[in-house]
Design a protein around this motif. Structure first.
Motif, PDB file in Angstrom:
ATOM      1  N   VAL A  74       0.864  -1.182   0.000  1.00 60.72           N
ATOM      2  CA  VAL A  74       0.000   0.000   0.000  1.00 60.72           C
ATOM      3  C   VAL A  74       0.901   1.233   0.000  1.00 60.72           C
ATOM      4  O   VAL A  74       1.839   1.318   0.801  1.00 60.72           O
ATOM      5  CB  VAL A  74      -0.894   0.006   1.260  1.00 60.72           C
ATOM      6  CG1 VAL A  74      -1.817   1.229   1.276  1.00 60.72           C
ATOM      7  CG2 VAL A  74      -1.712  -1.284   1.343  1.00 60.72           C
ATOM      8  N   ASP A  75       0.634   2.172  -0.911  1.00 62.80           N
ATOM      9  CA  ASP A  75       1.516   3.340  -0.992  1.00 62.80           C
ATOM     10  C   ASP A  75       1.066   4.448  -0.033  1.00 62.80           C
ATOM     11  O   ASP A  75       0.079   4.301   0.705  1.00 62.80           O
ATOM     12  CB  ASP A  75       1.648   3.832  -2.443  1.00 62.80           C
ATOM     13  CG  ASP A  75       0.370   4.483  -2.965  1.00 62.80           C
ATOM     14  OD1 ASP A  75      -0.515   4.857  -2.159  1.00 62.80           O
ATOM     15  OD2 ASP A  75       0.258   4.630  -4.200  1.00 62.80           O
ATOM     16  N   ALA A  76       1.787   5.553  -0.055  1.00 67.26           N
ATOM     17  CA  ALA A  76       1.560   6.632   0.898  1.00 67.26           C
ATOM     18  C   ALA A  76       0.182   7.263   0.762  1.00 67.26           C
ATOM     19  O   ALA A  76      -0.346   7.842   1.715  1.00 67.26           O
ATOM     20  CB  ALA A  76       2.630   7.701   0.712  1.00 67.26           C
ATOM     21  N   ASP A  77      -0.443   7.145  -0.428  1.00 64.62           N
ATOM     22  CA  ASP A  77      -1.791   7.689  -0.635  1.00 64.62           C
ATOM     23  C   ASP A  77      -2.889   6.709  -0.248  1.00 64.62           C
ATOM     24  O   ASP A  77      -4.074   7.008  -0.405  1.00 64.62           O
ATOM     25  CB  ASP A  77      -1.982   8.071  -2.111  1.00 64.62           C
ATOM     26  CG  ASP A  77      -1.044   9.191  -2.522  1.00 64.62           C
ATOM     27  OD1 ASP A  77      -0.759  10.058  -1.673  1.00 64.62           O
ATOM     28  OD2 ASP A  77      -0.594   9.177  -3.683  1.00 64.62           O
ATOM     29  N   GLY A  78      -2.493   5.508   0.196  1.00 64.10           N
ATOM     30  CA  GLY A  78      -3.504   4.511   0.555  1.00 64.10           C
ATOM     31  C   GLY A  78      -3.982   3.698  -0.635  1.00 64.10           C
ATOM     32  O   GLY A  78      -4.985   2.991  -0.554  1.00 64.10           O
ATOM     33  N   ASP A  79      -3.254   3.791  -1.742  1.00 64.46           N
ATOM     34  CA  ASP A  79      -3.588   2.979  -2.920  1.00 64.46           C
ATOM     35  C   ASP A  79      -2.817   1.661  -2.869  1.00 64.46           C
ATOM     36  O   ASP A  79      -1.666   1.632  -2.411  1.00 64.46           O
ATOM     37  CB  ASP A  79      -3.182   3.713  -4.208  1.00 64.46           C
ATOM     38  CG  ASP A  79      -4.021   4.955  -4.442  1.00 64.46           C
ATOM     39  OD1 ASP A  79      -5.239   4.892  -4.214  1.00 64.46           O
ATOM     40  OD2 ASP A  79      -3.452   5.994  -4.841  1.00 64.46           O
ATOM     41  N   ILE A  80      -3.452   0.614  -3.377  1.00 65.89           N
ATOM     42  CA  ILE A  80      -2.750  -0.666  -3.484  1.00 65.89           C
ATOM     43  C   ILE A  80      -1.783  -0.562  -4.662  1.00 65.89           C
ATOM     44  O   ILE A  80      -2.191  -0.292  -5.795  1.00 65.89           O
ATOM     45  CB  ILE A  80      -3.751  -1.826  -3.687  1.00 65.89           C
ATOM     46  CG1 ILE A  80      -4.690  -1.924  -2.475  1.00 65.89           C
ATOM     47  CG2 ILE A  80      -3.005  -3.143  -3.915  1.00 65.89           C
ATOM     48  CD1 ILE A  80      -5.816  -2.927  -2.629  1.00 65.89           C
ATOM     49  N   ALA A  81      -0.489  -0.749  -4.355  1.00 62.36           N
ATOM     50  CA  ALA A  81       0.517  -0.595  -5.411  1.00 62.36           C
ATOM     51  C   ALA A  81       0.814  -1.939  -6.066  1.00 62.36           C
ATOM     52  O   ALA A  81       1.147  -2.012  -7.239  1.00 62.36           O
ATOM     53  CB  ALA A  81       1.783   0.000  -4.818  1.00 62.36           C
ATOM     54  N   ASP A  82       0.667  -3.013  -5.271  1.00 61.49           N
ATOM     55  CA  ASP A  82       1.133  -4.302  -5.769  1.00 61.49           C
ATOM     56  C   ASP A  82       0.506  -5.428  -4.954  1.00 61.49           C
ATOM     57  O   ASP A  82       0.357  -5.292  -3.736  1.00 61.49           O
ATOM     58  CB  ASP A  82       2.668  -4.324  -5.587  1.00 61.49           C
ATOM     59  CG  ASP A  82       3.335  -5.353  -6.478  1.00 61.49           C
ATOM     60  OD1 ASP A  82       2.699  -5.793  -7.450  1.00 61.49           O
ATOM     61  OD2 ASP A  82       4.490  -5.706  -6.174  1.00 61.49           O
ATOM     62  N   VAL A  83       0.126  -6.500  -5.629  1.00 59.76           N
ATOM     63  CA  VAL A  83      -0.341  -7.698  -4.928  1.00 59.76           C
ATOM     64  C   VAL A  83       0.363  -8.882  -5.568  1.00 59.76           C
ATOM     65  O   VAL A  83       0.167  -9.156  -6.755  1.00 59.76           O
ATOM     66  CB  VAL A  83      -1.875  -7.882  -5.074  1.00 59.76           C
ATOM     67  CG1 VAL A  83      -2.342  -9.134  -4.322  1.00 59.76           C
ATOM     68  CG2 VAL A  83      -2.634  -6.655  -4.572  1.00 59.76           C
ATOM     69  N   ILE A  84       1.209  -9.566  -4.822  1.00 56.72           N
ATOM     70  CA  ILE A  84       1.849 -10.744  -5.422  1.00 56.72           C
ATOM     71  C   ILE A  84       1.771 -11.948  -4.487  1.00 56.72           C
ATOM     72  O   ILE A  84       1.774 -11.828  -3.268  1.00 56.72           O
ATOM     73  CB  ILE A  84       3.321 -10.500  -5.866  1.00 56.72           C
ATOM     74  CG1 ILE A  84       4.231 -10.187  -4.686  1.00 56.72           C
ATOM     75  CG2 ILE A  84       3.418  -9.410  -6.922  1.00 56.72           C
ATOM     76  CD1 ILE A  84       5.711 -10.197  -5.081  1.00 56.72           C
ATOM     77  N   GLY A  85       1.654 -13.122  -5.116  1.00 57.82           N
ATOM     78  CA  GLY A  85       1.564 -14.371  -4.364  1.00 57.82           C
ATOM     79  C   GLY A  85       2.830 -15.189  -4.531  1.00 57.82           C
ATOM     80  O   GLY A  85       3.707 -14.838  -5.329  1.00 57.82           O
ATOM     81  N   PRO A  86       2.938 -16.299  -3.770  1.00 56.01           N
ATOM     82  CA  PRO A  86       4.149 -17.142  -3.778  1.00 56.01           C
ATOM     83  C   PRO A  86       4.505 -17.687  -5.162  1.00 56.01           C
ATOM     84  O   PRO A  86       5.650 -18.074  -5.387  1.00 56.01           O
ATOM     85  CB  PRO A  86       3.779 -18.296  -2.835  1.00 56.01           C
ATOM     86  CG  PRO A  86       2.679 -17.765  -1.992  1.00 56.01           C
ATOM     87  CD  PRO A  86       1.920 -16.779  -2.820  1.00 56.01           C
TER      88      PRO A  86
END
Ligand code: GUN
Ligand code: FE
Length: 451
Positions: free
Chosen positions: A29-41
């Motif tokens: 989550v970035d400084a603005d509260g936006d999801i920047a990245d979602v990664i799995g194993p």
């Protein structure tokens, strides 16, 4: 504030038909509260990233017994009716409005009362995991502004409408806009207030054009509110074909259904939320679909006022935008989990029928109507978000991090998992059917912890 990354097990439902289980996901989550990245194993850089974050102390690891869900999106709430939650459901809608609800809403001329009631409501909704709410307020300018202020202060994403109701034939003298012009000017003033609010630079709160429902508005008000909605590009909310009385009233007054009439007034667009919509015709559904407007399904409230069940499955199969609503206080619960369960239950009853004096085949509606926890979860989160055209409700880059942490192990909670039996989607199913406020450990809006 720098980026932060959560290591968590999460569930979300971007479509009505499947739930995604994200296991050991790294959600940044970035400084603005936006999801920047979602990664799995399964991702090639996962191990390296996880190790680096761990070493730098930038990784927040959720306990194994906790699950991340998107925050709930309540698509229909009457904020001023909170003091009446759990009372007054002994009469039909048209009596309930005059006998209980208009007198209560009229009290919001008193701003001290409004501040007390609205503060409690917003606090309780956040504790219930409701990160976005679409609110009807009252006709009052000051109290409605207070609701906006309180949402901003407590950090709830909200859409707020000053209620427009100017029809002297159906609204009492003590609680009515003085004229169509007054209803429209009051709406415009609230839009300006929200959009120029110094604490609202991130657009956490949006203004909503809010004709209460056709019976409470004159044609002049509906006409001008339609023009205003177009001009300001605002959301619109109203009640649509809720009960036989209400649906019949509009047929008699306008010679057409609610949806058709709202469309003629320019009130049916991509950002319109139609509460209830139980008695839609097939062509109403078609029209709503064409306009990409949305329905707020309010299963608990419909049990008291509608005398009919909204055909949710048919609407979802048609591709309609649908969100879930508590309809406080027509629905006697401020819990989206309870409303999600009610949506499942009433869909089963719609399919099977309910009259025990009939044989099973006669009792049944003959149409598949049942939904399960997946669709209920979807409309409570991603479905409501899509209906409102807001980037929340999913764990995907570009979405706001509006989320709740469900502690499945909370001592005072109402759910119990057994490792021998519960895994994957079945855990979400148990959450939907048995979790409660005590299981909601943390609540985030735009990455900020708000409860
Ligand atoms: N129709 C018009 N006003 C209302 C209201 O406050 N609640 C519900 N459920 N229906 C309405
Ligand atoms: Fe309502």
């Amino acid at each position: 504030m720098r980026n932060k990354t959560l290591l968590a097990n999460a569930f979300h439902a971007p479509t009505p038909w499947s739930v995604e289980c994200l296991t050991d996901a790294l959600i940044t989550v970035d400084a603005d509260g936006d999801i920047a990245d979602v990664i799995g194993p399964e991702h090639s850089s996962y191990a390296e990233k996880r190790a680096a974050l761990s070493a730098s102390g930038d990784l927040e690891v959720l306990p194994r017994s906790s699950y991340l869900l998107p925050g709930f999106v309540d698509c229909h709430v009457h904020a001023p009716q909170y003091p009446q939650l759990g009372n007054a459901l002994d009469v039909p809608l048209e009596v309930w409005l005059q006998k209980y609800t208009f007198p209560l809403e009229a009290r919001y001329a008193d701003t001290a009362f409004a501040r007390r009631a609205y503060s409690l409501l917003v606090q309780d909704m956040l504790a219930n995991g409701i990160t976005t709410a679409l609110y009807f307020a009252t006709i009052h300018q000051e109290a409605t502004r207070l609701l906006v202020d309180i949402c901003l202060e407590k950090g709830q994403r909200a859409l707020v409408g000053k209620v427009a109701m100017d029809n002297a034939e159906s609204c009492p003298d003590y609680y009515r806009d003085g004229s169509a012009a007054e209803a429209v000017e009051g709406t415009r003033a609230l839009i300006d207030y929200v959009r120029s609010h110094p604490a609202n630079r991130d657009n956490l709160v949006h203004p909503v054009v809010t004709p209460r429902f056709i019976p409470s508005c004159t044609d002049a008000a509906l006409e001008e509110l339609g023009a205003l909605a177009k001009q300001c590009g605002c959301h619109v909310q109203t009640h649509c074909s809720e009960s036989d009385w209400e649906h019949g009233y509009v047929l008699e007054r306008h010679g057409m259904t609610d949806a058709e009439s709202l469309d003629r007034f320019g009130l049916l667009g991509r950002r319109t939320m139609l509460a209830h919509s139980n008695l839609l015709t097939a062509s109403d559904m078609e029209l709503i679909h064409t306009r990409q407007a949305a329905v707020a399904h309010c299963p608990l409230s419909n049990g008291y006022f509608a005398g009919a069940v909204f055909p949710l499955r048919a609407a979802l199969e048609k591709g309609l935008n649908v969100g879930l609503g508590t309809d406080i206080s027509g629905g006697p619960s401020a819990s989206m989990l309870e409303n999600a369960r009610a949506a499942i239950l009433v869909s089963r009853m719609l399919e099977t029928g309910v009259d025990p004096e009939k044989a099973a085949d006669e009792r049944a509606s003959g149409k598949p109507a049942r939904i399960d926890f997946r669709q209920a979860f979807h409309i409570a989160t991603a479905g409501g978000a899509k209906a409102l055209d807001l980037p929340v409700g999913r764990f995907e880059p570009g979405c706001k991090f509006d989320a709740i942490v469900i502690d499945t192990d909370a001592e005072k909670g109402t759910m119990r998992l057994f490792d021998e039996f519960d895994s994957g989607e079945a855990i979400l199913q148990k959450i939907i059917f048995t979790a409660s406020r005590a299981n909601i450990a943390d609540v985030y809006v735009s990455g900020r912890k708000v409860a």
